[in-house]
Design an enzyme around this catalytic site. Structure first.
Site, PDB file in Angstrom:
ATOM      1  N   SER A   1     -31.660 -14.845   9.451  1.00 22.03           N
ATOM      2  CA  SER A   1     -31.447 -13.677   9.389  1.00 22.03           C
ATOM      3  C   SER A   1     -29.965 -13.185   8.964  1.00 22.03           C
ATOM      4  CB  SER A   1     -31.474 -12.551  10.667  1.00 22.03           C
ATOM      5  OG  SER A   1     -32.805 -12.910  11.297  1.00 22.03           O
TER       6      SER A   1
ATOM      7  N   CYS B   1     -35.746 -11.572  11.088  1.00 17.84           N
ATOM      8  CA  CYS B   1     -37.097 -12.196  11.666  1.00 17.84           C
ATOM      9  C   CYS B   1     -37.061 -12.002  13.150  1.00 17.84           C
ATOM     10  CB  CYS B   1     -37.206 -13.658  11.009  1.00 17.84           C
ATOM     11  SG  CYS B   1     -35.890 -14.837  11.669  1.00 17.84           S
TER      12      CYS B   1
ATOM     13  N   HIS C   1     -22.355  -5.436  -0.939  1.00 21.08           N
ATOM     14  CA  HIS C   1     -21.466  -5.585  -2.051  1.00 21.08           C
ATOM     15  C   HIS C   1     -21.387  -4.199  -2.468  1.00 21.08           C
ATOM     16  CE1 HIS C   1     -22.440  -9.945  -1.818  1.00 21.08           C
ATOM     17  NE2 HIS C   1     -23.984  -9.607  -1.688  1.00 21.08           N
TER      18      HIS C   1
END
Length: 261
Positions: free
Chosen positions: A104, A132, A109
């Site tokens: 995970s 997950c 960005h």
């Protein structure tokens, strides 16, 4: 569903939430330096790390590793590796900063852009949350939307959510999703949605849901970086350039947005 069905082993489903924010401003040549300085103060790694720590808390995960980088003159990237449950100290790999690779992650960005022709600056913030197990990135969606939409700084928001992989029940039956499918906007605060036009694409058979939010009301005076430039909002050419920037930033298939006023 994931909590009600007895699984054979670990929940291998990966749940992925991607959110892109577009902040559009009109910036004169005289104000370019101030704009860069402002963007760096808002979107530097120190501030973004604080945000991702809160996201980690919202989805009930634990941090394994933090990577970050500021760019010159403006821009930054931050990545968290996370886990569903805390990792014992003796299992942590200290050779790679704070932890080790896990299934995970949370990342952000920034993508600043400027047009010399129109004096319009657009900064895009891309969030990616992949989890997950039982933790879900959808728990953080309203926090992120509210966080980066204050002061009209999110003219366009694009959201993609998809579930990949499969897990097995104790009777060896494959499960491809562990929660009820629903359009993305169903997870978003209704008061927040009232400020946007909503465009949905749902692919339930592929466990993929997409949503675009476009600012409902267009007020040219709100797009000028420096308050002293608001007098330019009466310039029809500048107003049309800003409106066109919004329209052309999203895909052409959304014809209704051409009616923005």
């Amino acid at each position: 569903m994931g909590r009600r069905i007895k699984l054979h082993n670990f929940n291998n489903l990966s749940k992925n939430l991607n959110i892109s924010f577009y902040d559009i401003n009109y910036v004169t040549n005289e104000d370019k330096f101030s704009c860069v300085k402002y963007m760096h103060s808002m979107y530097n790694t120190a501030n973004l790390v604080k945000t991702l720590k809160m996201v980690t808390k919202k989805i009930n995960a634990s941090i394994l590793n933090i990577s970050k980088q500021d760019y010159e003159p403006v821009g930054s990237s931050v990545n968290f590796l996370i886990t569903e449950e805390p990792v014992k100290e003796e299992l942590v790999d200290h050779t790679c900063n704070l932890g080790h690779l896990d299934k995970s992650h949370i990342a952000i960005h920034t993508y600043p852009e400027y047009s010399k022709k129109t004096n319009i600056s657009t900064i895009r913030l891309d969030f990616s949350i992949s989890t997950c197990g039982l933790i879900s990135p959808l728990k953080a969606i309203n926090y992120l939307l509210e966080k980066f939409s204050k002061n009209n700084c999110a003219d366009i928001i694009q959201i993609d959510y998809f579930v990949r992989g499969f897990t097995r029940t104790s009777k060896n039956k494959k499960i491809f999703i562990d929660h009820k499918p629903a359009p993305i906007y169903k997870f978003i605060n209704k008061k927040f949605l009232s400020n946007y036009k909503i465009f949905n694409k749902n692919y339930d058979e592929d466990n993929l849901w997409m949503c675009k939010l476009v600012i409902e009301k267009f007020n040219p005076s709100e797009y000028f970086f420096n308050n002293r430039e608001k007098k330019l909002s009466n310039d029809k050419k500048i107003s049309n350039n800003i409106r066109n920037e919004i329209i052309k930033t999203i895909t052409n298939e959304i014809k209704e947005i051409a009616q923005i006023s």
